[in-house]
Design an enzyme around this catalytic site. Structure first.
Site, short mmCIF file in Angstrom:
data_model
loop_
_atom_site.label_atom_id
_atom_site.label_comp_id
_atom_site.label_asym_id
_atom_site.label_seq_id
_atom_site.Cartn_x
_atom_site.Cartn_y
_atom_site.Cartn_z
CB CYS A 111 -1.00 -0.12 1.23
SG CYS A 111 0.15 0.08 2.65
CB CYS A 114 4.45 -0.24 1.94
SG CYS A 114 3.43 -1.43 2.78
CG ASP A 520 24.71 18.35 -36.81
OD1 ASP A 520 25.39 19.33 -37.04
OD2 ASP A 520 25.42 17.00 -36.37
CG ASP A 713 26.06 13.35 -34.67
OD1 ASP A 713 26.01 14.68 -34.78
OD2 ASP A 713 26.90 12.58 -34.84
CG ASP A 717 24.64 18.61 -32.63
OD1 ASP A 717 24.69 19.68 -33.18
OD2 ASP A 717 24.88 17.52 -33.38
#
Length: 820
Positions: A111, A114, A520, A713, A717
């Site tokens: 619950c 807990c 890019d 990448d 960037d």
């Protein structure tokens, strides 16, 4: 001093609720009262809770924890293993020199109390920096300072309060899901049997005329119905009452509160009517309502688990064992070891039908590898000696020998799983909003139910109860709460299968709104595998020495242009000192006392000074050009070419067809950027862009009200990836770019990007349909129920159907067409 009261004789264990064995007399003072315990384990757990000032747990819990009599010894025996560096590789991430983070699964969570107890208790352990527990998934993320506390001590702290923590294990997660399905099926079966039996006893009362049934027969039918309804109330309806009681204690209204109120009120009224033998009974309505409600929730559970399974398939890819070839063994004999015991440089045999245990390089054999779950590539990929293979991919043809190059946390699969986990732990804004609206809706529903009860009590007291129960039951806040998260979960799983990994919670929502896609160039629209085309020596140094100088300067860079130079030079590298990098510019360093720069024209020109380039080396080709220079002299020019990705043109055309504006921002020479843009049909292209100018361009688009998706990448960037509303990093890009992006393209195909936008738009449409359905359903059903036109069982059917429709409508996303 007042003596504490003795524990009640015969009472169950106060901590776990199990019977106390004969002869055991153990107790702990909790809340100024002596509480009986069944064993030393429970007493130790209770003492730990009290000693840490967490007694509120016992007031807030609505379910008993698992008995520590079984849990503690197993955990304590294995705790020492968790501190071993090799064992930690699979699930512990080093954030910095002394800070570590682990992803764990907590067992025994029953619950919300807990969750609260674990977070509060673990946070008090010295050295623990942060802890978060997800109630839905039972996943916990713990961060700690390894100079002050060891992982085993954190696990022991969790065990001290009666829970078990272990690394995320997909097999164990599946076992928990099966247990949940079995429990729900049993409750459905009990309610179904109860409904059939009670309807048998109710049927005579429907068809008999007034006075046809004698009073003693009516009494017998009522008491029989009561006996058959008890298992349904006590067992099948248990979760409704537990959840409602938990919410009431936490002073909030949950989804099960009106359901529990409706069932409870109808049952208490029927029980009273049975005992005093006056008034109406509603046992048939209760049983039918519970059966249809549980039936709907069972189907909903199956659908939700199916949706979640799609996103967790990656977690099941990692094999547990590997066949390692014995060193210096002419017979190529193998030994079976744990994958966690593999070392870089080990040779492993991968048989057909088995998964590659770690990232590595094929050194013998040729086969086909299925990487569909990792990259979205549906066609098996041929691998021969020299090919790289990824851990988790499936060998489907012939045995191969692989030399291990990455293990544990460094493998690609491990990185993907961590990013997926990050995305799963983030709650999208739309989900938070829907939960808040559902909460207000529930309070409004309770108010309407009270008004309905008062009005009908004044009009017709006999009908007041069934009409009020129908009002409580017919509304469906579940549909409101499920409308957004189920659709987003299914869309996320579908994208993962297509090859786009969603690592942020908002990504799908934002992809649906994208108006501009900014690319890019190098490594994004092009393959990033560059080749040195030409060297032009500009001074007295010959071409080979210029290349040796350039390769020495670039040897530490991971940029594709740098790697092209490094790969092209067969000579040994020179010693480089006093090295500095300028992002988007190049590298400056000293070699043999000579100060050198390599990079773009403007960057190198600052070192060269007022010395013009010879006329015959002006940049005019479509190749990327780098220059090498020293103070007072240009040394060389390097032309490096790169191939376009095969599907880049098609992907950009589809993006345009979807109404997106496409731009190209490159750090390369403007002539090169323009040439690439022309080939791809991009009208807006700019070259020699620095991270700052890229950021400014994206910010300008955003200021104009555009929603920008940035695709890149490289390290340069990363700032703009972090700034765009949604960003996509190439899977082969730099680590920095991947950590900053909202999505990662796992494969080589750019066409996944427009497909993702299409799917995100479909998901947005589905979410809107779900929300409109929930609003219209409740707008019609509530007035009808308030006017007394619905029985409770019909209201139950309506509520179940409403939730189920939302889930089934969302599941259509798994089949929606997103590619031409």
């Amino acid at each position: 001093m007042t003596a504490l009261p003795e524990p009640a004789s015969g009472a169950p264990c106060y901590h776990c609720g199990l019977p106390i064995p004969d002869g055991i007399k153990l107790d702990v003072v909790i809340g100024a009262q002596s509480r009986a315990m069944c064993c030393e384990g429970c007493r130790a757990v209770a003492k730990a809770i009290v000693a840490n000032g967490l007694e509120a747990y016992y007031q807030n819990r609505d379910a008993m924890p698992e008995s520590p009599r079984q849990a503690r010894p197993e955990i304590l025996d294995s705790l020492a293993l968790y501190d071993q560096a090799e064992f930690q590789k699979a699930f512990v991430k080093a954030l910095n020199e002394h800070e570590q983070e682990a992803s764990l699964v907590l067992e025994g969570i029953t619950c919300a109390a807990c969750v609260w107890l674990n977070e509060q208790h673990v946070a008090q352990v010295p050295g623990v920096l942060a802890v978060e527990v997800n109630y839905t998934t039972r996943r916990a993320r713990v961060r700690w300072d390894n100079r002050r506390v060891a992982l085993s001590q954190i696990l022991k702290a969790i065990a001290d309060i009666g829970y078990r923590a272990h690394p995320f294990d997909p097999a164990r997660q599946e076992a928990v899901a099966q247990k949940e399905r079995r429990a729900m099926l049993w409750r459905l079966a009990v309610s179904g049997l109860g409904m059939m039996q009670v309807m048998m006893y109710a049927y005579p009362t429907y068809v008999a005329s007034d006075g046809e049934l004698t009073p003693d027969v009516e009494v017998l039918l009522r008491w029989s119905s009561l006996m058959l309804t008890l298992p349904v109330i006590l067992y099948a309806c248990g979760p409704f009452f537990r959840n409602a009681w938990r919410d009431i204690k936490l002073r909030r209204v949950g989804m099960d509160t009106p359901v529990a109120l409706g069932i409870g009120a109808a049952f208490v009224a029927s029980l009273w009517a049975t005992v005093v033998n006056q008034g109406h009974v509603y046992y048939d309505s209760i049983n039918m309502f519970v059966f249809f409600l549980l039936g709907g929730r069972y189907l909903e559970l199956l659908a939700r688990q199916k949706a979640l399974r799609a996103t967790e398939e990656l977690g099941r890819l990692a094999p547990a064992f590997a066949d390692r070839l014995l060193a210096d063994n002419a017979d190529e004999a193998t030994e079976r070891i744990l994958v966690t015991a593999l070392r870089v440089g080990d040779r492993v045999l991968v048989k057909p039908g088995t998964q590659v245990p770690a990232d590595g390089c094929v050194i013998a054999g040729q086969t086909s590898i299925d990487e569909s779950l990792l990259t979205g590539e549906s066609v098996p990929v041929t691998k021969a000696a020299g090919s790289l293979v990824t851990g988790g991919s499936l060998n489907i043809e012939s045995p191969i020998t692989v030399r291990v190059e990455q293990v544990g946390d460094e493998t690609r699969l491990s990185a993907i799983l961590k990013l997926m986990e990050r995305g799963a732990l983030e709650k999208p804004v739309a989900v938070t909003t829907a939960d808040r609206v559902a909460s207000w809706f529930l309070w409004g529903l309770l108010l309407l139910a009270a008004v309905t009860a008062a009005v009908w009590w004044w009009l017709d007291p006999v009908r007041a109860l069934p009409v009020t129960v129908a009002v409580l039951v017919v509304s469906c806040p579940c549909a409101l709460s499920l409308a957004t998260p189920v659709a987003l979960t299914i869309a996320t799983g579908r994208l993962a299968r297509e090859g786009l990994l969603v690592t942020r919670g908002h990504a799908v929502e934002t992809l649906a709104q994208v108006t501009d896609v900014v690319f890019d160039k190098t490594g994004t629209l092009t393959t990033g595998v560059m080749k040195l085309e030409r060297i032009v020596a500009l001074a007295a140094l010959d071409e080979s020495l210029c290349l040796q100088l350039a390769a020495s300067l670039e040897q530490t860079s991971s940029h594709p242009l740098a790697q092209a130079l490094v790969r092209s030079c067969d000579l040994s590298r020179l010693t480089v000192s006093d090295e500095s990098h300028e992002t988007g510019g190049g590298i400056e360093a000293t070699i043999d006392g000579r100060r050198l720069r390599i990079g773009h024209l403007d960057y190198v020109a600052k070192l060269v000074g007022d010395v013009p380039l010879p006329d015959h080396v002006e940049t005019s080709s479509v190749a990327t050009t780098l220059f090498l220079g020293q103070p007072g002299s240009w040394l060389a020019r390097f032309d490096i070419s790169d191939a376009l990705r095969p599907d880049a043109f098609a992907a950009i055309n589809v993006l345009k067809a979807l109404g997106c504006s496409v731009s190209l921002l490159s750090g390369d020479d403007p002539l090169v950027a323009q040439a690439i843009a022309r080939q791809l049909g991009i009208s807006d292209a700019a070259g020699r862009e620095t991270p700052q100018t890229k950021l400014a361009r994206v910010a300008a688009l955003q200021a104009a009200g555009r929603v920008v998706c940035m695709v890149g990448d490289g390290i340069n960037d990363a700032p703009v990836l972090a700034h765009a509303q949604v960003s996509v990093a190439m899977g082969e890009g730099t680590e920095l770019a991947r950590t900053q992006a909202d999505c990662i393209l796992l494969g080589q195909h750019l066409q996944v990007l427009p497909a993702a936008i299409r799917l995100a738009r479909s998901a947005r449409k589905t979410i809107r349909e779900n929300l409109w359905w929930a609003i219209i359903y409740n707008a019609i059903a509530l007035p009808v129920a308030m006017c007394g036109f619905l029985t409770p069982w019909l209201a139950g059917v309506g509520m179940s159907f409403s939730s189920l429709w939302v889930v089934l409508n969302s599941l259509r996303l798994q089949r929606v067409k997103i590619r031409d």
